[in-house]
Design a protein around this motif. Structure first.
Motif, PDB file in Angstrom:
ATOM      1  N   TYR A 262     122.879  -6.885 -79.844  1.00 42.38           N
ATOM      2  CA  TYR A 262     122.810  -8.005 -78.905  1.00 42.38           C
ATOM      3  C   TYR A 262     121.399  -8.593 -78.839  1.00 42.38           C
ATOM      4  O   TYR A 262     121.233  -9.819 -78.741  1.00 42.38           O
ATOM      5  CB  TYR A 262     123.272  -7.567 -77.517  1.00 42.38           C
ATOM      6  CG  TYR A 262     124.756  -7.721 -77.328  1.00 42.38           C
ATOM      7  CD1 TYR A 262     125.315  -8.984 -77.141  1.00 42.38           C
ATOM      8  CD2 TYR A 262     125.600  -6.626 -77.371  1.00 42.38           C
ATOM      9  CE1 TYR A 262     126.678  -9.149 -76.992  1.00 42.38           C
ATOM     10  CE2 TYR A 262     126.980  -6.772 -77.224  1.00 42.38           C
ATOM     11  CZ  TYR A 262     127.505  -8.037 -77.033  1.00 42.38           C
ATOM     12  OH  TYR A 262     128.858  -8.202 -76.889  1.00 42.38           O
ATOM     13  N   GLY A 266     120.608 -12.545 -79.701  1.00 43.49           N
ATOM     14  CA  GLY A 266     119.999 -13.462 -78.749  1.00 43.49           C
ATOM     15  C   GLY A 266     118.594 -13.882 -79.103  1.00 43.49           C
ATOM     16  O   GLY A 266     118.260 -15.071 -79.078  1.00 43.49           O
ATOM     17  N   GLY A 274     129.449 -13.204 -76.362  1.00 46.51           N
ATOM     18  CA  GLY A 274     129.128 -13.285 -74.938  1.00 46.51           C
ATOM     19  C   GLY A 274     130.022 -12.493 -74.009  1.00 46.51           C
ATOM     20  O   GLY A 274     129.950 -12.689 -72.799  1.00 46.51           O
ATOM     21  N   ASP A 275     130.855 -11.575 -74.546  1.00 46.31           N
ATOM     22  CA  ASP A 275     131.781 -10.856 -73.662  1.00 46.31           C
ATOM     23  C   ASP A 275     131.851  -9.376 -74.044  1.00 46.31           C
ATOM     24  O   ASP A 275     132.837  -8.924 -74.640  1.00 46.31           O
ATOM     25  CB  ASP A 275     133.169 -11.500 -73.760  1.00 46.31           C
ATOM     26  CG  ASP A 275     134.079 -11.088 -72.621  1.00 46.31           C
ATOM     27  OD1 ASP A 275     133.564 -10.510 -71.638  1.00 46.31           O
ATOM     28  OD2 ASP A 275     135.292 -11.350 -72.697  1.00 46.31           O
ATOM     29  N   SER A 297     131.235 -17.111 -76.520  1.00 48.55           N
ATOM     30  CA  SER A 297     130.018 -16.919 -77.309  1.00 48.55           C
ATOM     31  C   SER A 297     129.082 -18.076 -77.017  1.00 48.55           C
ATOM     32  O   SER A 297     129.499 -19.122 -76.512  1.00 48.55           O
ATOM     33  CB  SER A 297     130.331 -16.842 -78.810  1.00 48.55           C
ATOM     34  OG  SER A 297     131.108 -17.953 -79.214  1.00 48.55           O
ATOM     35  N   GLY A 298     127.804 -17.889 -77.302  1.00 43.58           N
ATOM     36  CA  GLY A 298     126.832 -18.911 -76.923  1.00 43.58           C
ATOM     37  C   GLY A 298     125.746 -19.099 -77.959  1.00 43.58           C
ATOM     38  O   GLY A 298     125.652 -18.362 -78.942  1.00 43.58           O
ATOM     39  N   LEU A 385     125.510 -17.243 -69.631  1.00 44.53           N
ATOM     40  CA  LEU A 385     126.121 -16.274 -70.536  1.00 44.53           C
ATOM     41  C   LEU A 385     125.178 -15.115 -70.833  1.00 44.53           C
ATOM     42  O   LEU A 385     125.611 -13.974 -71.004  1.00 44.53           O
ATOM     43  CB  LEU A 385     126.539 -16.980 -71.836  1.00 44.53           C
ATOM     44  CG  LEU A 385     127.796 -16.447 -72.528  1.00 44.53           C
ATOM     45  CD1 LEU A 385     128.953 -16.305 -71.561  1.00 44.53           C
ATOM     46  CD2 LEU A 385     128.178 -17.353 -73.684  1.00 44.53           C
ATOM     47  N   VAL A 389     126.097 -11.255 -70.378  1.00 47.74           N
ATOM     48  CA  VAL A 389     125.929 -10.252 -71.436  1.00 47.74           C
ATOM     49  C   VAL A 389     125.133  -9.064 -70.908  1.00 47.74           C
ATOM     50  O   VAL A 389     125.466  -7.901 -71.155  1.00 47.74           O
ATOM     51  CB  VAL A 389     125.238 -10.869 -72.674  1.00 47.74           C
ATOM     52  CG1 VAL A 389     124.808  -9.779 -73.647  1.00 47.74           C
ATOM     53  CG2 VAL A 389     126.168 -11.846 -73.372  1.00 47.74           C
TER      54      VAL A 389
END
Length: 528
Positions: A262, A266, A274-275, A297-298, A385, A389
């Motif tokens: 993650y 990012g 994102g989940d 998602s982002g 988001l 996360v």
């Protein structure tokens, strides 16, 4: 024709009791009377009731609850915590509806086999196993008519939102008005399977050179805006500790692998899943972290990626001025904020968190947003988001490893990837620029001060209409030497940090100027 009025009445009737309850918290008899304070138990119970109501109302309100769980600037901490547990696992719909959509978009005959029993079901879609060109695949199919239901619900939300805003505290009204736009964007993105497939492909490409993460391969020729056909990847559920240990894997190592994945998404790549609830994460027999479901998602811009790192570094260094600057750059804080007051409040908050040895992402976020709520503050959509996360992901990782420390994991990642060093380099570059500017000012200062002294000596300087006499000339000369001396001392201190050799020269000049200043001061006292 009558769906919208019926839905409006159903939703309004569901939430009116809670609206009245909140109004009674403010005024015991709705518009008059004193306020009341709920116990933590009562507040948590009410939050659970609202969560259950959202579940009953369907996919739109499940997503609203999930969005609100990322907005501690809008809802109290207990509500944010309860809403974070919203997972849209619902019984699958009839296969006839699924087969009609697949046949219309892809052609049911395109698959060698298609299992009629769903292996997973959500409020927006369900997943079936199948065989495609001899390969085992998972087929995600959007629920029939869900787009129309969501569209109707969004109309209802927009109709009811002004009423909510009218009763909301003044500091929340701006954020609430923007919440509808933020939420509509989130749910429309989740309904767009074409976007989800693109995000999955991009994230998989970003991990192509790493052997500790596995993203299913997408079969784009058998996918559409309502259907996704992807590689079927078996894994152990991320919270199945017995299964993880039976595979010879260490849960703590798995937790850090998930966190690092993650962090990379990012901070390095800017595109992220994102989940991170347990149903969307697994680990295969080789110890690779497997990600499922990229509907939520982002994407972060390079500016936002840098800002997140800068915010972490500023917090570690307790640089409250930099924290405020970054929050303003992110659009979270109004540039007109009272910086003096906020600086004091931030320092107290950091000291409090350090004193309690807090390392929980959720607790830090709640603490900071509670403080920032007293200022012109809102959470921009792009950060919603990220907060989700962090909060959901930390909860999941704590189930794997109860000792997991989010801040320590972040520090290790930033150090190993050179981001903290990057922060130091940026500081040095800033110091260098400041030094160049300061040195220029130092060389300009003597000439300016000398002109001031000449003006004083000629008796041409006036203050409030008064001609300055000879005594002021002496004082002006001493003051000029004091200013020049101070300028060299400050400049030399800055130079020493950047170029020690230049700094040494500066200190020599500063010493000479100090001597001249002391002589001038002695002469002035002698004349008096």
């Amino acid at each position: 024709m009558f769906q919208y009025p019926r839905r409006l009445f159903q939703i309004a009737l569901s939430f009116i009791p809670y609206l009245l309850a909140f109004l009674r918290d403010r005024h015991r008899f709705i518009i008059v009377g004193g306020s009341r304070t709920l116990s933590e138990t009562a507040a948590r119970e009410r939050a659970r009731d609202i969560r259950d109501t959202m579940l009953e109302l369907g996919p739109t309100f499940i997503k609203i609850g999930q969005v609100l769980s990322t907005r501690p600037d809008l809802v109290p901490p207990i509500y944010a915590e309860v809403f974070a547990s919203l997972q849209d696992t619902v019984p699958p719909g009839p296969f006839e509806e699924v087969s009609a959509i697949v046949d219309e978009d892809i052609g049911l005959g395109s698959y060698d086999e298609f299992d009629q029993t769903a292996i997973a079901g959500g409020s927006l879609a369900q997943v079936h196993q199948a065989r495609y060109r001899g390969r085992r695949v998972a087929v995600k199919v959007r629920r029939s008519n869900v787009a129309h239901v969501v569209e109707t619900d969004l109309k209802v939300v927009r109709r009811l939102l002004p009423i909510v805003v009218a009763f909301a505290p003044r500091r929340h009204r701006f954020s609430l008005r923007n919440l509808a736009d933020d939420f509509e964007r989130v749910i429309q993105q989740e309904l767009d399977f074409t976007r989800e497939g693109q995000m999955m492909d991009e994230i998989r490409a970003n991990f192509a050179d790493q052997d500790d993460v596995r993203i299913p391969t997408l079969y784009s020729e058998a996918s559409s805006n309502r259907v996704l056909t992807m590689e079927y990847v078996e894994s152990i559920k991320i919270t199945d500790l017995a299964g993880i240990r039976a595979a010879g894997l260490d849960p703590s190592t798995v937790a850090h692998a998930v966190a690092n994945a993650y962090f990379k998404m990012g901070i390095v790549d800017g595109v992220f899943h994102g989940d991170p609830h347990p149903g969307n994460l697994g680990v295969d027999r080789k110890g690779r972290v497997v990600f499922y479901d990229f509907g939520m998602s982002g994407r972060l811009t390079p500016v936002m990626q840098d800002a997140i790192v800068d915010l972490y570094v500023a917090t570690v260094q307790r640089d409250t001025e930099q924290i405020m600057d970054v929050l303003i750059d992110l659009g979270a804080l109004d540039p007109t904020v009272d910086r003096v007051t906020m600086d004091r409040v931030l320092r107290l908050a950091i000291q409090d968190l350090e004193g309690r040895a807090v390392s929980d992402w959720r607790e830090i976020i709640l603490e900071m947003t509670t403080i920032l709520n007293e200022f012109p503050f809102r959470i921009p959509p792009d950060l919603m988001l990220i907060i989700r996360v962090g909060t959901v992901g930390e909860g999941t990782l704590r189930q794997i490893d109860p000792q997991f420390n989010f801040l320590s994991a972040a520090r290790e990642f930033l150090l190993s990837h050179g981001y903290l060093g990057h922060g130091v380099r940026k500081w040095l570059e800033g110091a260098r620029d400041d030094t160049v500017e300061s040195v220029g000012a130092l060389f300009r200062a003597p000439a300016k001060v000398e002109r001031l002294v000449d003006t004083i000596q000629r008796g041409e300087l006036e203050i409030s209409g008064m001609n300055l006499e000879q005594s002021l000339t002496v004082i002006g000369r001493v003051l000029a030497y004091a200013l020049i001396t101070a300028s060299w001392v400050v400049g030399s201190a800055i130079l020493t940090n950047v170029r020690p050799d230049f700094g040494a020269i500066g200190w020599g000049i500063a010493a000479v100027m100090t001597l001249i200043f002391l002589v001038a001061l002695h002469n002035a006292r002698t004349r008096q």
